[in-house]
Design a protein around this motif. Structure first.
Motif, PDB file in Angstrom:
ATOM      1  N   ALA A 209      37.684  17.637  -5.137  1.00  0.00           N
ATOM      2  CA  ALA A 209      37.660  18.416  -4.318  1.00  0.00           C
ATOM      3  C   ALA A 209      38.610  19.701  -4.537  1.00  0.00           C
ATOM      4  N   GLU A 210      38.046  20.873  -3.584  1.00  0.00           N
ATOM      5  CA  GLU A 210      38.861  21.820  -3.918  1.00  0.00           C
ATOM      6  C   GLU A 210      40.007  21.890  -3.072  1.00  0.00           C
ATOM      7  N   PRO A 211      41.265  22.259  -3.608  1.00  0.00           N
ATOM      8  CA  PRO A 211      42.639  22.252  -2.810  1.00  0.00           C
ATOM      9  C   PRO A 211      42.422  23.001  -1.539  1.00  0.00           C
ATOM     10  N   GLU A 212      42.927  22.402  -0.401  1.00  0.00           N
ATOM     11  CA  GLU A 212      43.076  23.124   0.848  1.00  0.00           C
ATOM     12  C   GLU A 212      44.407  23.614   0.996  1.00  0.00           C
ATOM     13  N   LEU A 213      44.392  24.928   1.158  1.00  0.00           N
ATOM     14  CA  LEU A 213      45.675  25.544   1.084  1.00  0.00           C
ATOM     15  C   LEU A 213      45.949  26.030   2.480  1.00  0.00           C
ATOM     16  N   SER A 214      47.204  25.926   3.005  1.00  0.00           N
ATOM     17  CA  SER A 214      47.698  26.401   4.322  1.00  0.00           C
ATOM     18  C   SER A 214      49.062  27.072   4.316  1.00  0.00           C
ATOM     19  N   VAL A 215      49.501  28.080   5.077  1.00  0.00           N
ATOM     20  CA  VAL A 215      50.802  28.629   4.892  1.00  0.00           C
ATOM     21  C   VAL A 215      51.163  28.915   6.457  1.00  0.00           C
ATOM     22  N   THR A 216      52.577  28.377   6.800  1.00  0.00           N
ATOM     23  CA  THR A 216      53.257  28.487   8.082  1.00  0.00           C
ATOM     24  C   THR A 216      54.330  29.394   7.837  1.00  0.00           C
ATOM     25  N   LEU A 217      54.535  30.371   8.713  1.00  0.00           N
ATOM     26  CA  LEU A 217      55.714  31.300   8.474  1.00  0.00           C
ATOM     27  C   LEU A 217      56.113  31.666  10.035  1.00  0.00           C
ATOM     28  N   THR A 218      57.508  31.889  10.138  1.00  0.00           N
ATOM     29  CA  THR A 218      57.937  32.372  11.427  1.00  0.00           C
ATOM     30  C   THR A 218      58.745  33.781  11.088  1.00  0.00           C
ATOM     31  N   VAL A 219      58.118  34.676  11.899  1.00  0.00           N
ATOM     32  CA  VAL A 219      58.635  36.071  11.808  1.00  0.00           C
ATOM     33  C   VAL A 219      59.303  36.355  12.982  1.00  0.00           C
ATOM     34  N   ALA A 220      60.368  37.314  12.911  1.00  0.00           N
ATOM     35  CA  ALA A 220      61.119  37.720  14.005  1.00  0.00           C
ATOM     36  C   ALA A 220      60.604  39.245  14.438  1.00  0.00           C
ATOM     37  N   ALA A 221      60.431  39.550  15.711  1.00  0.00           N
ATOM     38  CA  ALA A 221      59.993  40.918  16.071  1.00  0.00           C
ATOM     39  C   ALA A 221      60.580  41.275  17.317  1.00  0.00           C
ATOM     40  N   THR A 222      60.169  42.442  17.851  1.00  0.00           N
ATOM     41  CA  THR A 222      60.513  42.757  19.019  1.00  0.00           C
ATOM     42  C   THR A 222      59.482  42.930  20.174  1.00  0.00           C
ATOM     43  N   SER A 223      59.476  42.393  21.342  1.00  0.00           N
ATOM     44  CA  SER A 223      58.676  42.814  22.293  1.00  0.00           C
ATOM     45  C   SER A 223      59.303  43.612  23.504  1.00  0.00           C
ATOM     46  N   LEU A 224      58.478  44.088  24.327  1.00  0.00           N
ATOM     47  CA  LEU A 224      59.177  45.033  25.403  1.00  0.00           C
ATOM     48  C   LEU A 224      58.283  44.709  26.831  1.00  0.00           C
ATOM     49  N   CYS A 225      58.857  44.376  27.908  1.00  0.00           N
ATOM     50  CA  CYS A 225      57.827  43.962  28.992  1.00  0.00           C
ATOM     51  C   CYS A 225      57.232  45.108  29.702  1.00  0.00           C
TER      52      CYS A 225
ATOM     53  N   ARG B  81      53.308  41.050   7.771  1.00  0.00           N
ATOM     54  CA  ARG B  81      52.842  42.325   8.313  1.00  0.00           C
ATOM     55  C   ARG B  81      52.127  41.940   9.579  1.00  0.00           C
ATOM     56  N   VAL B  82      51.087  41.073   9.390  1.00  0.00           N
ATOM     57  CA  VAL B  82      50.076  40.971  10.541  1.00  0.00           C
ATOM     58  C   VAL B  82      50.774  40.601  11.912  1.00  0.00           C
ATOM     59  N   ALA B  83      52.113  39.715  11.655  1.00  0.00           N
ATOM     60  CA  ALA B  83      52.904  39.467  12.795  1.00  0.00           C
ATOM     61  C   ALA B  83      53.657  40.771  13.436  1.00  0.00           C
ATOM     62  N   GLU B  84      54.313  41.508  12.350  1.00  0.00           N
ATOM     63  CA  GLU B  84      55.124  42.750  12.952  1.00  0.00           C
ATOM     64  C   GLU B  84      54.184  43.764  13.340  1.00  0.00           C
TER      65      GLU B  84
ATOM     66  N   GLU C  59      51.608  37.402  26.057  1.00  0.00           N
ATOM     67  CA  GLU C  59      50.119  36.939  26.035  1.00  0.00           C
ATOM     68  C   GLU C  59      49.087  38.275  25.175  1.00  0.00           C
ATOM     69  N   ASP C  60      49.923  39.426  25.284  1.00  0.00           N
ATOM     70  CA  ASP C  60      49.347  40.279  24.461  1.00  0.00           C
ATOM     71  C   ASP C  60      49.597  40.224  22.999  1.00  0.00           C
ATOM     72  N   LEU C  61      50.754  39.776  22.837  1.00  0.00           N
ATOM     73  CA  LEU C  61      51.290  39.837  21.560  1.00  0.00           C
ATOM     74  C   LEU C  61      50.538  38.676  20.785  1.00  0.00           C
ATOM     75  N   VAL C  62      50.357  37.339  21.289  1.00  0.00           N
ATOM     76  CA  VAL C  62      49.584  36.542  20.610  1.00  0.00           C
ATOM     77  C   VAL C  62      48.325  36.404  20.526  1.00  0.00           C
ATOM     78  N   ARG C  63      47.518  37.187  21.349  1.00  0.00           N
ATOM     79  CA  ARG C  63      46.246  37.634  21.144  1.00  0.00           C
ATOM     80  C   ARG C  63      45.980  38.721  20.235  1.00  0.00           C
ATOM     81  N   ASP C  64      46.845  39.692  20.031  1.00  0.00           N
ATOM     82  CA  ASP C  64      46.759  40.568  18.930  1.00  0.00           C
ATOM     83  C   ASP C  64      46.803  40.006  17.560  1.00  0.00           C
ATOM     84  N   VAL C  65      47.821  39.145  17.335  1.00  0.00           N
ATOM     85  CA  VAL C  65      47.859  38.424  16.353  1.00  0.00           C
ATOM     86  C   VAL C  65      46.460  37.684  15.731  1.00  0.00           C
ATOM     87  N   ALA C  66      46.132  37.062  16.796  1.00  0.00           N
ATOM     88  CA  ALA C  66      44.925  35.974  16.685  1.00  0.00           C
ATOM     89  C   ALA C  66      43.745  37.090  16.317  1.00  0.00           C
ATOM     90  N   LEU C  67      43.655  38.031  17.030  1.00  0.00           N
ATOM     91  CA  LEU C  67      42.620  39.080  16.639  1.00  0.00           C
ATOM     92  C   LEU C  67      42.661  39.578  15.103  1.00  0.00           C
TER      93      LEU C  67
END
Length: 277
Positions: free
Chosen positions: A148-164, A199-202, A233-241
């Motif tokens: 079988a082909e290897p199944e690769l996954s990456v998990t990372l946590t990035v700090a950023a700023t959000s303004l209300c 960069r996607v997260a930032e 909510e905006d931030l999580v949706r924009d990353v998902a898009l």
């Protein structure tokens, strides 16, 4: 005095087991071991340092599937895998390491993961002064069956700023902001570098964060966040898009946690999805 005659040692692990129960995963975990990583050719001003390698410490988990008739696996061979000489790792090299693990252990299936701190070298947005920013990363590779082909996954946590946005709208001046932790868990069709995923997260946040800023940079990031307000909510949706538009991504889960500056609790949002093509 003559040396005692060497007797062959019995290999208990390779003996037949009669209970007829296969084991899905057996191995070692919590192994701290150095790892050298190959940094991406990022080509982005805020992630300089193309062509370099990074030395860090990984926490490794390695396991293989065990056939019903085999009594035990050879635990020492997992450590031998870490000791084997190899070039700096990228995701394709990590997948090759998983294949090597199966070969060493005589297994058809297995999984290897490593969690490590990774340091992005970033340039401040105005002064250009460089500094390191750490992020937490986990690589995982699963090979479910022989061939079988290897199944690769990456998990990372990035700090950023959000303004209300609400605070900005209702206040005569100013707006409250917070530091956000953006966690991406991404299953990949093709390799993506840590720099690309960070960069996607930032780029989805109100503003990125930096290890070192001069006054001109502080002015810039303050105004950048003010001009780019985001709810959690905006931030999580924009990353998902952004992840949904990336053809190398097979599936994703994103969680954003905002460490509120005007409350003694956090706000969070989670979203997941996959590409059908």
């Amino acid at each position: 005095m003559n040396a005692p005659e060497l007797l062959p040692l019995i290999d208990i692990q390779s003996q037949i087991d009669t209970r007829q129960l296969p084991i899905q995963a057996v191995g070692v975990k919590g192994v701290r071991y150095p790892v050298r990583l190959r940094a991406a050719h990022a080509g982005h001003a805020s992630h300089a340092g193309q062509g370099r390698s990074i030395d860090t410490v990984g926490q490794w988990t390695m396991s293989v599937g065990l056939a019903a008739t085999v009594k035990g696996t050879h635990m020492s061979r997992f450590i031998e895998l870490l000791e084997a000489p190899r070039d700096a790792l990228d995701l394709p090299g990590f997948a090759a390491m998983a294949r090597e693990m199966l070969q060493r252990l005589g297994a058809d299936s297995g999984r290897i993961s490593v969690q490590f701190p990774y340091f992005l070298r970033k340039a401040a947005p105005v002064s250009g002064v460089e500094s390191l920013l750490d992020i937490d990363v986990t690589w995982a590779c699963h090979i479910p069956a022989k061939g079988a082909e290897p199944e690769l996954s990456v998990t990372l946590t990035v700090a950023a700023t959000s303004l209300c946005p609400c605070s900005k709208e209702i206040s005569a001046y100013g707006a409250h902001n917070q530091r956000s932790h953006i966690t991406l868990n991404v299953q990949l069709r093709q390799a993506m570098s840590i720099e690309e995923l960070a960069r996607v997260a930032e780029d989805s946040a109100s503003c990125a964060v930096y290890g070192l800023l001069k006054r001109v940079d502080e002015k810039h990031v303050t105004e950048r966040a003010y001009d780019n307000p985001k709810f959690v909510e905006d931030l999580v949706r924009d990353v998902a898009l952004a992840l949904a538009a990336e053809p190398r991504v097979k599936a994703y889960k994103v969680e954003v946690e905002n460490f509120e500056s005007i409350h003694n609790h956090s706000a969070f949002a989670t979203i997941g999805g996959h590409r059908d093509d």
